[in-house]
Design a protein around this motif. Structure first.
Motif, PDB file in Angstrom:
ATOM      1  N   LEU A 110       0.815  -1.211   0.000  1.00  0.00           N
ATOM      2  CA  LEU A 110       0.000   0.000   0.000  1.00  0.00           C
ATOM      3  C   LEU A 110       0.848   1.261   0.000  1.00  0.00           C
ATOM      4  O   LEU A 110       0.355   2.345  -0.323  1.00  0.00           O
ATOM      5  N   LYS A 111       2.113   1.120   0.376  1.00  0.00           N
ATOM      6  CA  LYS A 111       3.056   2.242   0.377  1.00  0.00           C
ATOM      7  C   LYS A 111       4.299   1.819  -0.413  1.00  0.00           C
ATOM      8  O   LYS A 111       5.383   1.640   0.158  1.00  0.00           O
ATOM      9  N   PRO A 112       4.166   1.653  -1.729  1.00  0.00           N
ATOM     10  CA  PRO A 112       5.280   1.103  -2.519  1.00  0.00           C
ATOM     11  C   PRO A 112       6.517   1.988  -2.532  1.00  0.00           C
ATOM     12  O   PRO A 112       7.607   1.518  -2.872  1.00  0.00           O
ATOM     13  N   GLU A 113       6.361   3.248  -2.132  1.00  0.00           N
ATOM     14  CA  GLU A 113       7.506   4.158  -2.109  1.00  0.00           C
ATOM     15  C   GLU A 113       8.427   3.944  -0.910  1.00  0.00           C
ATOM     16  O   GLU A 113       9.549   4.477  -0.866  1.00  0.00           O
TER      17      GLU A 113
ATOM     18  N   PHE B  81       9.994  -4.081  -5.335  1.00  0.00           N
ATOM     19  CA  PHE B  81       8.811  -4.942  -5.316  1.00  0.00           C
ATOM     20  C   PHE B  81       7.934  -4.718  -6.547  1.00  0.00           C
ATOM     21  O   PHE B  81       7.884  -3.630  -7.119  1.00  0.00           O
ATOM     22  N   ASP B  82       7.206  -5.768  -6.926  1.00  0.00           N
ATOM     23  CA  ASP B  82       6.165  -5.649  -7.937  1.00  0.00           C
ATOM     24  C   ASP B  82       4.891  -5.106  -7.292  1.00  0.00           C
ATOM     25  O   ASP B  82       4.813  -4.933  -6.073  1.00  0.00           O
ATOM     26  N   ASP B  83       3.871  -4.859  -8.129  1.00  0.00           N
ATOM     27  CA  ASP B  83       2.606  -4.335  -7.615  1.00  0.00           C
ATOM     28  C   ASP B  83       1.893  -5.342  -6.718  1.00  0.00           C
ATOM     29  O   ASP B  83       1.075  -4.971  -5.871  1.00  0.00           O
ATOM     30  N   VAL B  84       2.171  -6.625  -6.925  1.00  0.00           N
ATOM     31  CA  VAL B  84       1.603  -7.688  -6.103  1.00  0.00           C
ATOM     32  C   VAL B  84       2.715  -8.660  -5.743  1.00  0.00           C
ATOM     33  O   VAL B  84       3.559  -8.978  -6.590  1.00  0.00           O
ATOM     34  N   PHE B  85       2.767  -9.074  -4.490  1.00  0.00           N
ATOM     35  CA  PHE B  85       3.691 -10.131  -4.094  1.00  0.00           C
ATOM     36  C   PHE B  85       2.909 -11.163  -3.292  1.00  0.00           C
ATOM     37  O   PHE B  85       1.779 -10.928  -2.880  1.00  0.00           O
ATOM     38  N   ARG B  86       3.499 -12.327  -3.101  1.00  0.00           N
ATOM     39  CA  ARG B  86       2.796 -13.418  -2.422  1.00  0.00           C
ATOM     40  C   ARG B  86       3.446 -13.699  -1.071  1.00  0.00           C
ATOM     41  O   ARG B  86       4.669 -13.725  -0.967  1.00  0.00           O
ATOM     42  N   MET B  87       2.589 -13.886  -0.079  1.00  0.00           N
ATOM     43  CA  MET B  87       3.078 -14.108   1.279  1.00  0.00           C
ATOM     44  C   MET B  87       2.483 -15.384   1.859  1.00  0.00           C
ATOM     45  O   MET B  87       1.267 -15.545   1.891  1.00  0.00           O
ATOM     46  N   PRO B  88       3.318 -16.297   2.358  1.00  0.00           N
ATOM     47  CA  PRO B  88       2.789 -17.472   3.070  1.00  0.00           C
ATOM     48  C   PRO B  88       2.106 -17.053   4.370  1.00  0.00           C
ATOM     49  O   PRO B  88       2.616 -16.225   5.117  1.00  0.00           O
ATOM     50  N   GLN B  89       0.947 -17.642   4.609  1.00  0.00           N
ATOM     51  CA  GLN B  89       0.216 -17.429   5.852  1.00  0.00           C
ATOM     52  C   GLN B  89      -0.097 -18.793   6.467  1.00  0.00           C
ATOM     53  O   GLN B  89      -0.460 -19.735   5.758  1.00  0.00           O
ATOM     54  N   SER B  90       0.034 -18.867   7.793  1.00  0.00           N
ATOM     55  CA  SER B  90      -0.248 -20.113   8.503  1.00  0.00           C
ATOM     56  C   SER B  90      -0.638 -19.751   9.935  1.00  0.00           C
ATOM     57  O   SER B  90       0.189 -19.763  10.837  1.00  0.00           O
TER      58      SER B  90
ATOM     59  N   LEU C 205       0.345   3.787  14.082  1.00  0.00           N
ATOM     60  CA  LEU C 205       0.437   2.601  13.241  1.00  0.00           C
ATOM     61  C   LEU C 205      -0.060   2.879  11.833  1.00  0.00           C
ATOM     62  O   LEU C 205      -0.989   3.666  11.627  1.00  0.00           O
ATOM     63  N   GLU C 206       0.547   2.177  10.885  1.00  0.00           N
ATOM     64  CA  GLU C 206       0.163   2.318   9.486  1.00  0.00           C
ATOM     65  C   GLU C 206       0.231   0.953   8.811  1.00  0.00           C
ATOM     66  O   GLU C 206       1.236   0.251   8.894  1.00  0.00           O
ATOM     67  N   ILE C 207      -0.867   0.568   8.157  1.00  0.00           N
ATOM     68  CA  ILE C 207      -0.876  -0.668   7.373  1.00  0.00           C
ATOM     69  C   ILE C 207      -0.182  -0.384   6.051  1.00  0.00           C
ATOM     70  O   ILE C 207      -0.601   0.496   5.286  1.00  0.00           O
ATOM     71  N   ILE C 208       0.880  -1.119   5.757  1.00  0.00           N
ATOM     72  CA  ILE C 208       1.638  -0.847   4.537  1.00  0.00           C
ATOM     73  C   ILE C 208       1.537  -1.980   3.514  1.00  0.00           C
ATOM     74  O   ILE C 208       2.002  -1.810   2.379  1.00  0.00           O
ATOM     75  N   ALA C 209       0.938  -3.104   3.884  1.00  0.00           N
ATOM     76  CA  ALA C 209       0.676  -4.176   2.924  1.00  0.00           C
ATOM     77  C   ALA C 209      -0.554  -4.934   3.385  1.00  0.00           C
ATOM     78  O   ALA C 209      -0.762  -5.149   4.584  1.00  0.00           O
ATOM     79  N   GLU C 210      -1.386  -5.352   2.410  1.00  0.00           N
ATOM     80  CA  GLU C 210      -2.645  -5.979   2.754  1.00  0.00           C
ATOM     81  C   GLU C 210      -3.046  -6.948   1.646  1.00  0.00           C
ATOM     82  O   GLU C 210      -2.704  -6.760   0.479  1.00  0.00           O
ATOM     83  N   SER C 211      -3.786  -7.977   2.027  1.00  0.00           N
ATOM     84  CA  SER C 211      -4.295  -8.962   1.085  1.00  0.00           C
ATOM     85  C   SER C 211      -5.815  -8.966   1.138  1.00  0.00           C
ATOM     86  O   SER C 211      -6.401  -8.920   2.221  1.00  0.00           O
ATOM     87  N   GLU C 212      -6.450  -9.034  -0.018  1.00  0.00           N
ATOM     88  CA  GLU C 212      -7.904  -9.084  -0.064  1.00  0.00           C
ATOM     89  C   GLU C 212      -8.434 -10.320   0.652  1.00  0.00           C
ATOM     90  O   GLU C 212      -9.505 -10.288   1.250  1.00  0.00           O
TER      91      GLU C 212
ATOM     92  N   HIS D   5      10.517 -12.107  -3.508  1.00  0.00           N
ATOM     93  CA  HIS D   5      10.119 -10.950  -2.698  1.00  0.00           C
ATOM     94  C   HIS D   5      10.547 -11.114  -1.239  1.00  0.00           C
ATOM     95  O   HIS D   5      10.825 -10.115  -0.565  1.00  0.00           O
ATOM     96  N   ALA D   6      10.608 -12.345  -0.764  1.00  0.00           N
ATOM     97  CA  ALA D   6      11.130 -12.564   0.595  1.00  0.00           C
ATOM     98  C   ALA D   6      12.580 -12.102   0.672  1.00  0.00           C
ATOM     99  O   ALA D   6      12.981 -11.404   1.616  1.00  0.00           O
ATOM    100  N   ASN D   7      13.371 -12.484  -0.319  1.00  0.00           N
ATOM    101  CA  ASN D   7      14.771 -12.054  -0.346  1.00  0.00           C
ATOM    102  C   ASN D   7      14.876 -10.537  -0.406  1.00  0.00           C
ATOM    103  O   ASN D   7      15.699  -9.925   0.296  1.00  0.00           O
TER     104      ASN D   7
END
Length: 295
Positions: free
Chosen positions: A172-175, A182-191, A207-214, A279-281
């Motif tokens: 959400l804050k690509p700058e 980063f690309d416009d979308v990246f993938r994150m493992p969730q568990s 606090l600021e949310i800087i990345a979010e998944s639908e 993207h993890a790297n």
């Protein structure tokens, strides 16, 4: 640039087979002080988590000295006391030297209220110490929830079923420097079996949310006034980690389904498709630069 790791750490042989450059402790005698990164490893199987994080940190061009922190108030049941005694140190021991960056891992205690975790008070002390003495801290998965609860009273909520898979996530804050490259979308493992919610975070000015998944919700939160990042997922996960978790829980829990967007053609028999590693790297390399002060 090589990594400085404790002599004899089991992860070293595996990492060397992956052509990751490992230095011995004599490198500390160099005139240039390495960047000191400490990992507070709360996961039960220490060696696996050690390898996961070291692998990501190895991509930095900076000389990193990596150490591991242990808790005085908790005894690991899944890792030998010999391993802990040899490679892990208390906060009191580690804080005698300057620590630049801290990583706090997840822990398999998310179903418990924070105050009922046997090491909660000690963890709070470490969080407070890190905020005043460490340049930047990464809080991962349960630790992210714990840090947000401790500092900001952000609650966690149980999920009807496990959030499990590799979810498309939007910066959400690509700058921000943490998202450099980063690309416009990246993938994150969730568990995870619990979540934090956007509305609770939005009530806190710091606090600021800087990345979010639908699908998986809040992914990365940062503190505006402190150099802290709260990451709800597991970018450090190895390719087979979710597969191991899935087969571990198969037939034992009724709230765990096949991890989404993980297996080829959504078929466990065809194995995982790795889509998050680049993207993890990038994120960990960007964080190390952030720790150095190169915003």
């Amino acid at each position: 640039m090589p990594l400085i790791l404790p002599d004899g750490l089991p992860a070293i042989d595996m990492l060397k087979r992956e052509n990751i450059n490992i230095e011995d402790m004599l490198a500390k005698e160099d005139n240039k002080r390495p960047l000191r990164i400490v990992i507070l490893n709360l996961m039960p199987f220490k060696a696996t988590t050690e390898t996961d994080f070291i692998r990501l940190l190895s991509n930095s061009p900076l000389l990193l000295d990596i150490s591991f922190m242990k808790l005085k108030s908790h005894v690991s049941r899944h890792t030998s006391a010999e391993h802990i005694d040899r490679f892990y140190h208390t906060l009191e021991e580690l804080s005698k030297e300057k620590i630049d960056g801290l990583i706090v891992t997840g822990a398999p205690v998310e179903d418990m209220p924070f105050e009922e975790v046997d090491y909660w008070k000690e963890l709070q002390e470490i969080f407070n110490w890190a905020r005043e003495n460490v340049r930047s801290t990464l809080y991962i998965c349960w630790a992210a929830q714990a840090g947000l609860y401790h500092f900001y009273d952000i609650p966690k909520y149980p999920l009807p079923k496990k959030m499990f898979g590799i979810f498309p996530t939007i910066p959400l804050k690509p700058e921000l420097p943490i998202f450099r490259g980063f690309d416009d979308v990246f993938r994150m493992p969730q568990s995870r079996h619990t979540e934090i919610r956007r509305e609770d975070i939005e009530r806190v000015a710091d606090l600021e949310i800087i990345a979010e998944s639908e699908e998986s919700g809040v992914s990365i939160v940062r503190s505006r006034s402190k150099r802290e990042f709260f990451i709800t997922g597991h970018l450090e996960y190895a390719p087979n980690t979710l597969d191991t978790e899935y087969h571990r829980d198969l037939g034992k829990r009724d709230d765990v389904e096949v991890p989404k967007y993980y297996y080829r053609e959504d078929n466990p028999a065809k194995g995982p498709l790795v889509t998050w590693r680049s993207h993890a790297n990038l994120l960990f390399m960007n964080w190390v630069n952030w720790v150095l002060g190169g915003e």
